[in-house]
Design an enzyme around this catalytic site. Structure first.
Site, mmCIF file in Angstrom:
data_model
loop_
_atom_site.group_PDB
_atom_site.id
_atom_site.type_symbol
_atom_site.label_atom_id
_atom_site.label_comp_id
_atom_site.label_asym_id
_atom_site.label_seq_id
_atom_site.Cartn_x
_atom_site.Cartn_y
_atom_site.Cartn_z
ATOM 1 N N TYR A 211 -1.932 -0.450 10.537
ATOM 2 C CA TYR A 211 -1.993 -0.826 9.123
ATOM 3 C C TYR A 211 -0.688 -0.444 8.419
ATOM 4 O O TYR A 211 -0.103 -1.249 7.687
ATOM 5 C CB TYR A 211 -3.183 -0.130 8.467
ATOM 6 C CG TYR A 211 -3.415 -0.495 7.022
ATOM 7 C CD1 TYR A 211 -4.058 -1.685 6.678
ATOM 8 C CD2 TYR A 211 -3.022 0.360 5.990
ATOM 9 C CE1 TYR A 211 -4.295 -2.017 5.340
ATOM 10 C CE2 TYR A 211 -3.246 0.041 4.661
ATOM 11 C CZ TYR A 211 -3.881 -1.153 4.343
ATOM 12 O OH TYR A 211 -4.109 -1.475 3.030
ATOM 13 N N SER B 94 0.843 -1.183 0.000
ATOM 14 C CA SER B 94 0.000 0.000 0.000
ATOM 15 C C SER B 94 0.881 1.237 0.000
ATOM 16 O O SER B 94 2.046 1.186 0.403
ATOM 17 C CB SER B 94 -0.882 -0.004 1.260
ATOM 18 O OG SER B 94 -1.522 1.241 1.448
#
Length: 248
Positions: free
Chosen positions: A190, A177
């Site tokens: 995350y 990501s």
């Protein structure tokens, strides 16, 4: 002071390779890079039940790949399986697997080897997000982030990389990501898990290069927000990127 010729030699080699890489990049901006033929390749996608995993499955189906679909949600995974078959895939295998559990990954991986064959393209796509500020995020949710977004990569690589090395043929794909490159508000756990996934994938790449395993390729993908259920309601101060995201 006696010069360290070994260090000088290594530096010159590094600079030479860097220059070649730059020239290669410039060349392929003019001449399109040849596409990889994935017809007949056994492609395993984790988190195939929806979102990006489902889109990847449909794309590989159109390219003639053999699909192995993993997801913790059996119903959604079966729906992907049905869609992939409708898209023209002739060999599709759906497995229910909790990628956060090492034992589950190894057990289902063993099934895949027996029932399908050696996976040649591994796409670690499964992911979870909490979206909570660090101090408000329960410990079990933070642990889940690492178990799914990072640790699952360890177990799938352990399960499928040996056969790739033995066959001198394979491709490891890490769906990380942009949050694996920079810290983001309310995504501390995350981001940490995605940073770890990036670092791990880069390290394995370095190992394959050092061991001259030239048949093993690596791709690390770091997308911006993707409009899926995982990021429902997400907003960003980067208005230009937000507009692009909304118009996907």
């Amino acid at each position: 002071m006696t010069p360290n010729w070994k260090s000088v030699e290594e530096m010159l080699i590094f600079l030479g390779k860097s220059l070649l890489s730059l020239l290669e990049s410039l060349l392929f901006t003019i001449i399109p890079r040849p596409r990889k033929n994935v017809a007949g390749e056994i492609v395993l996608i984790t988190g195939a039940g929806g979102g990006l995993g489902r889109l990847l499955a449909l794309k590989f189906a159109s390219l003639g790949s053999v699909l192995v679909l993993w997801d913790i949600n059996e119903d959604q995974n079966e729906e992907t399986c049905k869609l992939v078959q409708e898209a023209g895939a002739t060999r599709v295998y759906a497995y229910t697997c909790d990628c956060s559990r090492k034992e589950d990954v190894y057990s289902v991986a063993s099934q895949v080897k027996k029932e399908v064959g050696d996976v040649s393209i591994l796409i670690n796509n499964a992911g979870v997000v909490t979206g909570k500020s660090f101090l408000n995020c329960p410990d079990d949710l933070m642990e889940k982030s690492f178990d799914v977004n990072f640790k699952a990569h360890l177990w799938t690589y352990k399960a499928f990389l040996p056969a790739m090395i033995a066959n001198n043929h394979g491709h490891l794909v890490c769906i990380s990501s942009s949050a694996g490159l920079i810290g983001v508000n309310k995504l501390a756990d995350y981001c940490a898990s995605k940073f770890a996934a990036c670092g791990f994938a880069e390290s394995v790449l370095a190992e394959t290069v050092a061991q001259k395993q030239n048949g093993i390729k690596t791709t690390i993908v770091c997308p911006f927000f993707i409009k899926t259920e995982m990021f429902t309601g997400v907003s960003t101060g980067a208005r230009h990127f937000a507009a692009l995201w909304e118009n996907r």
